[in-house]
Design an enzyme around this catalytic site. Structure first.
Site, mmCIF file in Angstrom:
data_model
loop_
_atom_site.group_PDB
_atom_site.id
_atom_site.type_symbol
_atom_site.label_atom_id
_atom_site.label_comp_id
_atom_site.label_asym_id
_atom_site.label_seq_id
_atom_site.Cartn_x
_atom_site.Cartn_y
_atom_site.Cartn_z
ATOM 1 N N ASP A 1 -2.937 3.967 -1.915
ATOM 2 C CA ASP A 1 -1.776 3.091 -1.437
ATOM 3 C C ASP A 1 -2.468 2.122 -0.760
ATOM 4 O OD1 ASP A 1 0.479 4.830 -2.336
ATOM 5 O OD2 ASP A 1 0.632 5.658 -0.383
ATOM 6 N N LYS B 1 2.421 -0.597 -2.231
ATOM 7 C CA LYS B 1 3.714 -1.120 -1.838
ATOM 8 C C LYS B 1 3.503 -1.955 -0.625
ATOM 9 C CE LYS B 1 5.986 3.265 -3.764
ATOM 10 N NZ LYS B 1 6.679 4.192 -3.299
ATOM 11 N N MET C 1 7.767 1.571 9.895
ATOM 12 C CA MET C 1 8.203 0.448 8.876
ATOM 13 C C MET C 1 9.468 -0.307 9.269
ATOM 14 S SD MET C 1 7.716 2.793 5.461
ATOM 15 C CE MET C 1 8.836 4.259 6.360
#
Length: 501
Positions: A37, A59, A173
């Site tokens: 990641d 991502k 996030m």
């Protein structure tokens, strides 16, 4: 018997390399393929074998290299191709990491799956920001909430369920929604002066944080220009940040240095040769809080050499080492290539350039007889001249390319036997324009050898340039770098000392 390989979902932790678990490190070394990641520390990939396939599936916010469905399919295909596949995920695989989805997808296709938990940023990033997630009298528990949403949509959080002031709230996030979160909590009934902190890049040496209240945190974050990944924490425990931020009080925190490095090797009788992945100086700087920008300029490799001088020795002859690489390479030749043991050197005395080299020599059961106070080749030569009697042989175990100061200072009046036992195999460096700009903006450039200086000749260095010793300084000045701060003691300790002042 299962015809497929197995997949391990490994939590990479919050960013700090040292917070990767021991099992995680072991599995990265064994992996045939690593699917990783964006938020994983890239130095973790250096643990893998040279023939391991690396696949990036990171991502960013609403920008995906691969969709989750495609990642699932990729893991399945690689499990059919390889014996052992590692899926390396930031934080913990099961804390808002979609690890459960990946595990179920693989299980349904008869792929053996193992989960290796990771340290979650929801706890670790707060700790390094000086904020304990619980604290007696301030917080009796905590809630971890995802603030991620579809693009341009609100967070869909029921703020009425987050009203207990004795519970710490952690939003992951959520940087793009910090204002929405603050207003949502106020509208649901939380006091406007409730303490809030936002921690960006937690547990790394470019960690930043802002501390405020629900009423002003959005403007503070915008003024500071914080970037993802960031964590929002709400609650009384935020008030401890000023007293407990030990992480940010390290001597080089907030500093960034450029350090070209040579990849070395280790040798021990019980394990043989292993690669040293991290430069010791790099590790020390990072422990003290610095960001270190590196390029690998070469790799040290032992070479087979003639040790015939061992048969010609008379009592009192010297074996000399001007680096730890020489020590390891000599004993590799002695033990592995010649099948001999420590008795072969019983007639010799030993001289080394400094304490670090002496420490490596002690690993092989030998205490150095001569160590100069100032750790340079010239000082070692002067010390030998004071202690070596006429007719005594000096056997210098060295690299293929060496600074001339030891040999030049010793002069021709002594019986010097130069034995090349290792070499520095230079890399063909390609430094991108992006990296060149990153190097230029560093607080300083550190050079620990002339070969490193030569390898990056021509790129624009920061204003401050630091050198480990005279030979290295001479190379830098020969390349037009006139302002060089040189370590008084030609060692990593010497470098650390000049960086501090």
């Amino acid at each position: 018997m299962n015809k497929y390989g197995r997949v391990a979902l490994i939590g990479a932790g919050p960013g700090d390399l040292d917070l990767l678990t021991l099992k995680g490190k072991e599995y990265l070394r064994k992996a045939d393929c690593i699917v990783y990641d964006r938020l994983c520390n890239k130095k973790m990939l250096e643990l893998a074998s040279s023939d391991c396939e690396m696949i990036f599936v990171g991502k960013a916010n609403h920008h995906h290299t691969l969709t989750q469905d495609k990642i699932n399919e990729l893991l399945y295909e690689k499990a059919k191709e390889y014996d052992f596949v590692v899926r390396l995920k930031g934080g913990d695989p099961y804390v808002f990491g979609r690890g459960g989805e990946e595990a179920l997808y693989l299980k349904e296709r008869d792929i053996p799956v193992e989960i290796v938990p990771g340290v979650s940023s929801s706890i670790a990033a707060l700790a390094d920001a000086g904020i304990p997630i619980t604290h007696r009298g301030l917080a009796k528990g905590f809630q971890v909430i995802t603030a991620h949403s579809r693009k341009d949509e609100p967070t869909n959080i029921d703020f009425t369920q987050l009203m207990d002031e004795d519970v710490t709230l952690v939003f992951l996030m959520g940087l793009a929604h910090v204002g929405e979160i603050a207003r949502g909590l106020i509208n649901a009934g939380r006091a406007a002066d409730t303490k809030v902190a936002v921690v960006s890049n937690g547990t790394t040496n470019h960690q930043r944080k802002v501390v405020g209240t629900l009423s002003n945190i959005e403007s503070l974050v915008n003024e500071a220009g914080l970037e993802s990944p960031s964590i929002i924490v709400v609650g009384k425990v935020v008030g401890l940040a000023a007293d407990l931020d030990f992480f940010e009080k390290r001597p080089f925190f907030g500093k960034r240095f450029f350090l070209p490095k040579i990849q070395s090797f280790n040798y021990k009788l019980e394990t043989g040769i292993t690669e040293i992945l991290y430069n010791e100086l790099e590790e020390r700087l990072e422990k003290d809080g610095a960001e270190v920008v590196t390029v690998v300029t070469g790799k040290i490799k032992p070479v087979e050499c003639d040790l015939g001088f061992l048969e010609l020795a008379t009592t009192g002859d010297y074996i000399v080492f001007t680096s730890g690489n020489g020590v390891r390479s000599f004993f590799w030749n002695l033990f592995e290539k010649q099948g001999r043991d420590i008795r072969a050197v019983s007639n010799f005395r030993f001289a080394v350039v400094g304490e670090k080299t002496a420490a490596i020599l002690r690993e092989f059961g030998i205490v150095a007889d001569l160590i100069p106070e100032k750790q340079t080749g010239a000082e070692l030569a002067e010390l030998l001249k004071k202690n070596v009697s006429e007719g005594v042989a000096i056997n210098w175990l060295c690299g293929k390319v060496q600074s001339p100061e030891f040999e030049k200072t010793l002069g021709s009046d002594y019986a010097l036997n130069k034995i090349v036992c290792y070499e520095n195999v230079q890399n063909e460096l390609t430094i991108s324009d992006e990296l060149k700009e990153e190097i230029r903006k560093c607080d300083g450039a550190i050079f620990t050898s002339g070969s490193n200086a030569k390898a990056v000749a021509g790129i624009t260095l920061p204003d401050k340039v630091f050198s480990i010793g005279p030979s290295c300084t001479a190379v830098l000045k020969g390349q037009g770098v006139n302002e060089v701060t040189e370590a008084v003691d030609a060692s990593y300790d010497g470098i650390i000392n000049i960086l501090r002042y």
